[in-house]
Design a protein around this motif. Sequence first.
Motif, PDB file in Angstrom:
ATOM      1  N   MET A 118       0.822  -1.209   0.000  1.00 37.09           N
ATOM      2  CA  MET A 118       0.000   0.000   0.000  1.00 37.09           C
ATOM      3  C   MET A 118       0.855   1.258   0.000  1.00 37.09           C
ATOM      4  O   MET A 118       0.478   2.277  -0.593  1.00 37.09           O
ATOM      5  CB  MET A 118      -0.928  -0.016   1.215  1.00 37.09           C
ATOM      6  CG  MET A 118      -1.968  -1.126   1.190  1.00 37.09           C
ATOM      7  SD  MET A 118      -2.976  -1.139  -0.310  1.00 37.09           S
ATOM      8  CE  MET A 118      -3.788   0.464  -0.197  1.00 37.09           C
ATOM      9  N   ALA A 119       2.005   1.198   0.671  1.00 32.47           N
ATOM     10  CA  ALA A 119       2.911   2.350   0.654  1.00 32.47           C
ATOM     11  C   ALA A 119       3.441   2.608  -0.753  1.00 32.47           C
ATOM     12  O   ALA A 119       3.512   3.749  -1.210  1.00 32.47           O
ATOM     13  CB  ALA A 119       4.063   2.119   1.630  1.00 32.47           C
ATOM     14  N   VAL A 120       3.804   1.532  -1.451  1.00 26.41           N
ATOM     15  CA  VAL A 120       4.279   1.675  -2.834  1.00 26.41           C
ATOM     16  C   VAL A 120       3.160   2.204  -3.731  1.00 26.41           C
ATOM     17  O   VAL A 120       3.376   3.077  -4.581  1.00 26.41           O
ATOM     18  CB  VAL A 120       4.812   0.325  -3.352  1.00 26.41           C
ATOM     19  CG1 VAL A 120       5.128   0.414  -4.843  1.00 26.41           C
ATOM     20  CG2 VAL A 120       6.039  -0.093  -2.567  1.00 26.41           C
ATOM     21  N   ALA A 121       1.935   1.675  -3.536  1.00 26.99           N
ATOM     22  CA  ALA A 121       0.808   2.157  -4.331  1.00 26.99           C
ATOM     23  C   ALA A 121       0.566   3.641  -4.075  1.00 26.99           C
ATOM     24  O   ALA A 121       0.204   4.385  -4.988  1.00 26.99           O
ATOM     25  CB  ALA A 121      -0.440   1.344  -4.000  1.00 26.99           C
ATOM     26  N   GLY A 122       0.770   4.082  -2.820  1.00 29.86           N
ATOM     27  CA  GLY A 122       0.591   5.489  -2.501  1.00 29.86           C
ATOM     28  C   GLY A 122       1.589   6.382  -3.206  1.00 29.86           C
ATOM     29  O   GLY A 122       1.264   7.520  -3.568  1.00 29.86           O
ATOM     30  N   ILE A 123       2.791   5.884  -3.409  1.00 34.82           N
ATOM     31  CA  ILE A 123       3.806   6.676  -4.125  1.00 34.82           C
ATOM     32  C   ILE A 123       3.339   7.011  -5.528  1.00 34.82           C
ATOM     33  O   ILE A 123       3.592   8.100  -6.058  1.00 34.82           O
ATOM     34  CB  ILE A 123       5.141   5.908  -4.151  1.00 34.82           C
ATOM     35  CG1 ILE A 123       5.702   5.765  -2.732  1.00 34.82           C
ATOM     36  CG2 ILE A 123       6.147   6.591  -5.070  1.00 34.82           C
ATOM     37  CD1 ILE A 123       6.942   4.919  -2.654  1.00 34.82           C
ATOM     38  N   PHE A 124       2.632   6.064  -6.154  1.00 33.30           N
ATOM     39  CA  PHE A 124       2.136   6.257  -7.521  1.00 33.30           C
ATOM     40  C   PHE A 124       0.689   6.748  -7.549  1.00 33.30           C
ATOM     41  O   PHE A 124       0.037   6.688  -8.598  1.00 33.30           O
ATOM     42  CB  PHE A 124       2.259   4.954  -8.309  1.00 33.30           C
ATOM     43  CG  PHE A 124       3.665   4.487  -8.494  1.00 33.30           C
ATOM     44  CD1 PHE A 124       4.453   5.010  -9.506  1.00 33.30           C
ATOM     45  CD2 PHE A 124       4.221   3.548  -7.630  1.00 33.30           C
ATOM     46  CE1 PHE A 124       5.762   4.590  -9.683  1.00 33.30           C
ATOM     47  CE2 PHE A 124       5.530   3.113  -7.797  1.00 33.30           C
ATOM     48  CZ  PHE A 124       6.310   3.643  -8.824  1.00 33.30           C
ATOM     49  N   ASP A 125       0.197   7.201  -6.393  1.00 30.20           N
ATOM     50  CA  ASP A 125      -1.161   7.727  -6.288  1.00 30.20           C
ATOM     51  C   ASP A 125      -2.203   6.703  -6.727  1.00 30.20           C
ATOM     52  O   ASP A 125      -3.180   7.034  -7.396  1.00 30.20           O
ATOM     53  CB  ASP A 125      -1.294   9.007  -7.117  1.00 30.20           C
ATOM     54  CG  ASP A 125      -2.544   9.810  -6.728  1.00 30.20           C
ATOM     55  OD1 ASP A 125      -2.983   9.674  -5.565  1.00 30.20           O
ATOM     56  OD2 ASP A 125      -3.080  10.525  -7.583  1.00 30.20           O
ATOM     57  N   ARG A 126      -1.990   5.459  -6.350  1.00 27.53           N
ATOM     58  CA  ARG A 126      -2.924   4.384  -6.704  1.00 27.53           C
ATOM     59  C   ARG A 126      -3.384   3.610  -5.468  1.00 27.53           C
ATOM     60  O   ARG A 126      -3.903   2.513  -5.596  1.00 27.53           O
ATOM     61  CB  ARG A 126      -2.266   3.416  -7.704  1.00 27.53           C
ATOM     62  CG  ARG A 126      -2.112   3.970  -9.115  1.00 27.53           C
ATOM     63  CD  ARG A 126      -3.486   4.167  -9.760  1.00 27.53           C
ATOM     64  NE  ARG A 126      -3.392   4.658 -11.113  1.00 27.53           N
ATOM     65  CZ  ARG A 126      -3.399   5.942 -11.438  1.00 27.53           C
ATOM     66  NH1 ARG A 126      -3.479   6.876 -10.473  1.00 27.53           N
ATOM     67  NH2 ARG A 126      -3.329   6.319 -12.694  1.00 27.53           N
TER      68      ARG A 126
END
Length: 339
Positions: free
Chosen positions: A299-307
Amino acid sequence: MWSPDVLRFLAVLLLALGLSPAPAMADVFRVGEFTLQRGSDPGTYELTASVPNVLASNDALGLPTGCAETDRERFVEAVVVRYAIRFTCQGGFPPEAQIVTPWGVDGGTFTSALGGAMVKMPLQSDGDRLLLPLADTAPQARPLPEVARYYTVEGVVHILGGWDHLCFVLCLCLLARGRFLLALVTTFTLGHSLSLALAFFDVIHVPVPPVEAVIALSIAFMAREAIMTRQNGGEIDPAQRRRQLAVVAGFGLLHGLGFATVLRELGVAPGERASGLLFFNAGVELGQLLFVSAVLGVMAVAGIFDRSEPVRRAALYFAGIVGCFWAIERVAGFSLGIA
């Protein structure tokens, strides 16, 4: 309407489920039950074996020198296959004599009547096989470090291989953040630890099929709870938090009953009951923490890409759909007497 990102991600997840080799009954642990006894004629023996049907094969047993298989029967019973294998041996067994089974189970129990009295002992896998002792079937006491390592590993393997438990924890991770997520996970842990101990020591007795069905329903419930919470702005008032903690505690009790079933199937030796329970539960908690860390990392990685929100919604819809499917499958199974 769902966004294109949600639909694409959900399609990928459903495709992964369809291509997965894991059985639809998600909480399956690959254990076997074996019983060896003498036949009616001198030098004859019969081995009965029960293994999950996903592992069943007609490969030959590895018998000691001087032994030969004479007959084999196979019975399919829902999710297991039972074998009755008869063999003969010339003379006695050497001290190190063993039967090598061809089924890649994780462990199980072995009951032998060769010494006159019935002796039951736990089995540990040796790679992709189990070794059944013939000469000395008395269970040997193991040192505590070996017991700790074995049951901890089994606990980790079970939780990471139990899709229904992981789906429930996934919903918790996507329902809350920070301290409240910690509170939810801790409550779930306390609940399943308590019921695991009570069921394992036979304080409570609950039929397994209904428990498995409600475990599946718990996934769908928590997925809906997480979706509705975010739709309402993501704010959780104190009363709602108390309700969610109570619900998670109740579902934790049910999940613990599922863990107890697995621990029994491993064939815990009488002298290892307390330590086996302790370290198996520790392994379950360790595996659970690893999974929570992995979900938060994704989820942290997805947040980096605004997803993060599309990924979150897709994962929750996926968990809810799978939970409903498992619930229907399990209810149909035990209502028809095949689960």
